[in-house]
Design a protein around this motif. Structure first.
Motif, PDB file in Angstrom:
ATOM      1  N   ILE A 116       0.838  -1.199   0.000  1.00 29.71           N
ATOM      2  CA  ILE A 116       0.000   0.000   0.000  1.00 29.71           C
ATOM      3  C   ILE A 116       0.873   1.249   0.000  1.00 29.71           C
ATOM      4  O   ILE A 116       0.612   2.214  -0.729  1.00 29.71           O
ATOM      5  CB  ILE A 116      -0.946   0.007   1.212  1.00 29.71           C
ATOM      6  CG1 ILE A 116      -2.012  -1.077   1.049  1.00 29.71           C
ATOM      7  CG2 ILE A 116      -1.623   1.368   1.374  1.00 29.71           C
ATOM      8  CD1 ILE A 116      -2.898  -1.242   2.268  1.00 29.71           C
ATOM      9  N   ALA A 117       1.923   1.247   0.832  1.00 28.94           N
ATOM     10  CA  ALA A 117       2.819   2.406   0.887  1.00 28.94           C
ATOM     11  C   ALA A 117       3.503   2.629  -0.457  1.00 28.94           C
ATOM     12  O   ALA A 117       3.616   3.769  -0.936  1.00 28.94           O
ATOM     13  CB  ALA A 117       3.847   2.211   1.996  1.00 28.94           C
ATOM     14  N   LEU A 118       3.963   1.548  -1.092  1.00 27.22           N
ATOM     15  CA  LEU A 118       4.645   1.681  -2.380  1.00 27.22           C
ATOM     16  C   LEU A 118       3.686   2.157  -3.471  1.00 27.22           C
ATOM     17  O   LEU A 118       3.998   3.073  -4.235  1.00 27.22           O
ATOM     18  CB  LEU A 118       5.265   0.340  -2.780  1.00 27.22           C
ATOM     19  CG  LEU A 118       6.401  -0.177  -1.874  1.00 27.22           C
ATOM     20  CD1 LEU A 118       6.844  -1.562  -2.325  1.00 27.22           C
ATOM     21  CD2 LEU A 118       7.578   0.789  -1.887  1.00 27.22           C
ATOM     22  N   MET A 136       6.633   1.260  10.027  1.00 30.77           N
ATOM     23  CA  MET A 136       6.261   0.077   9.250  1.00 30.77           C
ATOM     24  C   MET A 136       7.318  -1.008   9.374  1.00 30.77           C
ATOM     25  O   MET A 136       6.995  -2.203   9.428  1.00 30.77           O
ATOM     26  CB  MET A 136       6.044   0.457   7.791  1.00 30.77           C
ATOM     27  CG  MET A 136       4.834   1.343   7.564  1.00 30.77           C
ATOM     28  SD  MET A 136       4.522   1.687   5.827  1.00 30.77           S
ATOM     29  CE  MET A 136       3.998   0.081   5.264  1.00 30.77           C
ATOM     30  N   ALA A 137       8.588  -0.616   9.421  1.00 32.11           N
ATOM     31  CA  ALA A 137       9.652  -1.600   9.570  1.00 32.11           C
ATOM     32  C   ALA A 137       9.552  -2.312  10.919  1.00 32.11           C
ATOM     33  O   ALA A 137       9.685  -3.542  11.006  1.00 32.11           O
ATOM     34  CB  ALA A 137      11.021  -0.917   9.432  1.00 32.11           C
ATOM     35  N   VAL A 138       9.289  -1.547  11.981  1.00 35.77           N
ATOM     36  CA  VAL A 138       9.144  -2.140  13.314  1.00 35.77           C
ATOM     37  C   VAL A 138       7.928  -3.063  13.354  1.00 35.77           C
ATOM     38  O   VAL A 138       7.982  -4.184  13.881  1.00 35.77           O
ATOM     39  CB  VAL A 138       9.038  -1.043  14.385  1.00 35.77           C
ATOM     40  CG1 VAL A 138       8.704  -1.643  15.754  1.00 35.77           C
ATOM     41  CG2 VAL A 138      10.344  -0.248  14.469  1.00 35.77           C
ATOM     42  N   SER A 139       6.805  -2.597  12.796  1.00 38.14           N
ATOM     43  CA  SER A 139       5.589  -3.403  12.805  1.00 38.14           C
ATOM     44  C   SER A 139       5.752  -4.675  11.980  1.00 38.14           C
ATOM     45  O   SER A 139       5.277  -5.743  12.373  1.00 38.14           O
ATOM     46  CB  SER A 139       4.408  -2.589  12.262  1.00 38.14           C
ATOM     47  OG  SER A 139       3.995  -1.617  13.192  1.00 38.14           O
ATOM     48  N   MET A 251      -2.903   4.598   6.767  1.00 38.66           N
ATOM     49  CA  MET A 251      -3.956   3.655   7.122  1.00 38.66           C
ATOM     50  C   MET A 251      -3.459   2.220   7.010  1.00 38.66           C
ATOM     51  O   MET A 251      -3.789   1.362   7.837  1.00 38.66           O
ATOM     52  CB  MET A 251      -5.179   3.868   6.240  1.00 38.66           C
ATOM     53  CG  MET A 251      -6.021   5.060   6.650  1.00 38.66           C
ATOM     54  SD  MET A 251      -6.679   4.916   8.336  1.00 38.66           S
ATOM     55  CE  MET A 251      -7.824   3.543   8.129  1.00 38.66           C
ATOM     56  N   GLY A 252      -2.661   1.947   5.971  1.00 39.27           N
ATOM     57  CA  GLY A 252      -2.101   0.611   5.845  1.00 39.27           C
ATOM     58  C   GLY A 252      -1.218   0.260   7.025  1.00 39.27           C
ATOM     59  O   GLY A 252      -1.273  -0.858   7.552  1.00 39.27           O
ATOM     60  N   ALA A 253      -0.404   1.218   7.472  1.00 39.94           N
ATOM     61  CA  ALA A 253       0.460   0.974   8.622  1.00 39.94           C
ATOM     62  C   ALA A 253      -0.351   0.707   9.880  1.00 39.94           C
ATOM     63  O   ALA A 253       0.046  -0.083  10.744  1.00 39.94           O
ATOM     64  CB  ALA A 253       1.392   2.169   8.835  1.00 39.94           C
ATOM     65  N   THR A 254      -1.511   1.355  10.004  1.00 35.75           N
ATOM     66  CA  THR A 254      -2.356   1.170  11.182  1.00 35.75           C
ATOM     67  C   THR A 254      -2.820  -0.274  11.318  1.00 35.75           C
ATOM     68  O   THR A 254      -2.997  -0.775  12.438  1.00 35.75           O
ATOM     69  CB  THR A 254      -3.585   2.100  11.105  1.00 35.75           C
ATOM     70  OG1 THR A 254      -3.129   3.451  10.984  1.00 35.75           O
ATOM     71  CG2 THR A 254      -4.441   1.974  12.345  1.00 35.75           C
ATOM     72  N   THR A 255      -3.012  -0.975  10.205  1.00 38.55           N
ATOM     73  CA  THR A 255      -3.510  -2.344  10.274  1.00 38.55           C
ATOM     74  C   THR A 255      -2.488  -3.307  10.866  1.00 38.55           C
ATOM     75  O   THR A 255      -2.830  -4.466  11.142  1.00 38.55           O
ATOM     76  CB  THR A 255      -3.930  -2.853   8.887  1.00 38.55           C
ATOM     77  OG1 THR A 255      -2.795  -2.870   8.003  1.00 38.55           O
ATOM     78  CG2 THR A 255      -5.010  -1.961   8.285  1.00 38.55           C
ATOM     79  N   TYR A 256      -1.260  -2.859  11.077  1.00 35.44           N
ATOM     80  CA  TYR A 256      -0.288  -3.726  11.740  1.00 35.44           C
ATOM     81  C   TYR A 256      -0.641  -3.955  13.205  1.00 35.44           C
ATOM     82  O   TYR A 256      -0.015  -4.791  13.873  1.00 35.44           O
ATOM     83  CB  TYR A 256       1.118  -3.134  11.628  1.00 35.44           C
ATOM     84  CG  TYR A 256       1.843  -3.549  10.374  1.00 35.44           C
ATOM     85  CD1 TYR A 256       2.016  -4.890  10.071  1.00 35.44           C
ATOM     86  CD2 TYR A 256       2.346  -2.611   9.493  1.00 35.44           C
ATOM     87  CE1 TYR A 256       2.676  -5.279   8.914  1.00 35.44           C
ATOM     88  CE2 TYR A 256       3.002  -2.991   8.337  1.00 35.44           C
ATOM     89  CZ  TYR A 256       3.171  -4.328   8.055  1.00 35.44           C
ATOM     90  OH  TYR A 256       3.815  -4.713   6.906  1.00 35.44           O
TER      91      TYR A 256
END
Length: 332
Positions: A116-118, A136-139, A251-256
């Motif tokens: 999603i980020a890309l 995002m890397a940590v998640s 928003m994509g990162a939030t789903t982690y």
């Protein structure tokens, strides 16, 4: 004088954050319900039953609210997200989770937020600030940890991994396609008609659904209905509401946060006690989400310095109360 986009009102930001929170909690609960319903329903039948329950619920809400058809410019995004995310994604994920263990499925599907980020950066012009990338890397590291701790030996297959990978790609593409549609249609419209498109796409599984529903235990059918009403109808609507007010990447990162919540819910609802490695992975998922959604002090100061003066705001018709136009994302 250079025009500076107005920021959303604090109340709007809080509501969007709450909507995102509702989404991840309900999506996490879906994994628990799928384990029950999936034992009695095949992948396509489960997807169709879930989408029909969601479409009926959303349709009733649209009638009560007297929501009309979405504007014509929104239909392209609705059709793409409906086919890919509501339709193909659900069938592929249900099928994939029957071929691989839960840990492997979680590992593969969790590349979705990265995609999603890309795609958001490439197609929507979403910004990718260092905090978002670091979070995002940590998640993702946390999701890998959770997946490895849950993986069982010998439970994977090439077909299952491919299906989960296709599900992740469809999820990412559906989210990116949905974002522009929210610029002209309401979150309820986008979700309702996307769900309906997905249900129509899954109609070839209607025969399987009828046969399996006649033999399925009541608990499995109730779980399928729950999946349609709450993780689909409600959660996808709150997702669309929040997505309309932020970038697809954030928003994509939030789903982690979902893997961490799944661990907790499985512990409480199913008595599955997580091991130390699983708990560490869940904590990393939550920490990464916190980092990705945080704002740097320098960024906050810059936004404060660039805020619109009251006089200018008055001439703009009080636009500060409306959702922010992303500085680097969204259609013109």
């Amino acid at each position: 004088m250079m025009n500076v986009p107005s920021r959303p009102a604090p109340r709007t930001e809080v509501l969007a954050a709450c909507a995102a929170g509702v989404t991840v909690v309900l999506w996490a609960s879906a994994f628990v319900s799928i384990r029950s319903a999936g034992a009695a329903y095949s992948p396509g039948a489960l997807a169709l039953g879930r989408l029909l329950a969601g479409a009926l619920t959303l349709g009733a809400i649209c009638l009560l609210r007297r929501e009309g058809l979405p504007p014509r410019p929104a239909w392209r995004g609705i059709l793409i997200s409906g086919l890919l995310w509501f339709g193909f994604y659900m069938v592929a994920l249900n099928w994939g989770e029957q071929e691989v263990d839960a840990g492997t499925a979680a590992l593969v599907v969790n590349i979705g937020p990265v995609l999603i980020a890309l795609l958001g950066a490439r197609l929507l012009g979403d910004a990718t600030p260092p905090r978002l990338l670091a979070g995002m890397a940590v998640s993702f590291a946390g999701a890998v940890t959770v997946g490895l701790s849950m993986s069982g030996g010998g439970g994977s297959s090439v077909l299952g991994v491919v299906l989960c990978l296709l599900a992740a790609v469809a999820y990412a593409a559906g989210v990116v396609a949905q974002k522009p549609a929210l610029g002209t249609a309401s979150p309820l419209q986008v979700t309702t008609y996307g769900c309906l498109v997905g249900a129509v796409a899954c109609l070839p599984f209607a025969g399987h659904l009828v046969r399996e529903a006649a033999e399925a235990p009541v608990t499995a059918t109730l779980n399928m209905v729950y999946l349609g009403v709450f993780p689909t109808a409600l959660a996808f609507t709150t997702w669309a509401y929040a997505l309309a007010r932020t970038t697809a990447s954030r928003m994509g990162a939030t789903t982690y946060a979902v893997p961490a919540l799944v661990v907790l819910m499985s512990w409480l609802a199913l008595g599955e006690v997580p091991g130390p490695l699983t708990l560490v992975g869940g904590a990393l998922c939550l920490a990464g989400v916190a980092v990705s959604r945080s704002r740097s002090g320098a960024g906050a100061a810059a936004r404060a310095a660039a805020s619109v003066p009251p006089a200018a705001d008055a001439t703009a018709g009080g636009a500060a109360g409306q959702p922010r136009a992303d500085r680097t994302s969204g259609p013109a």
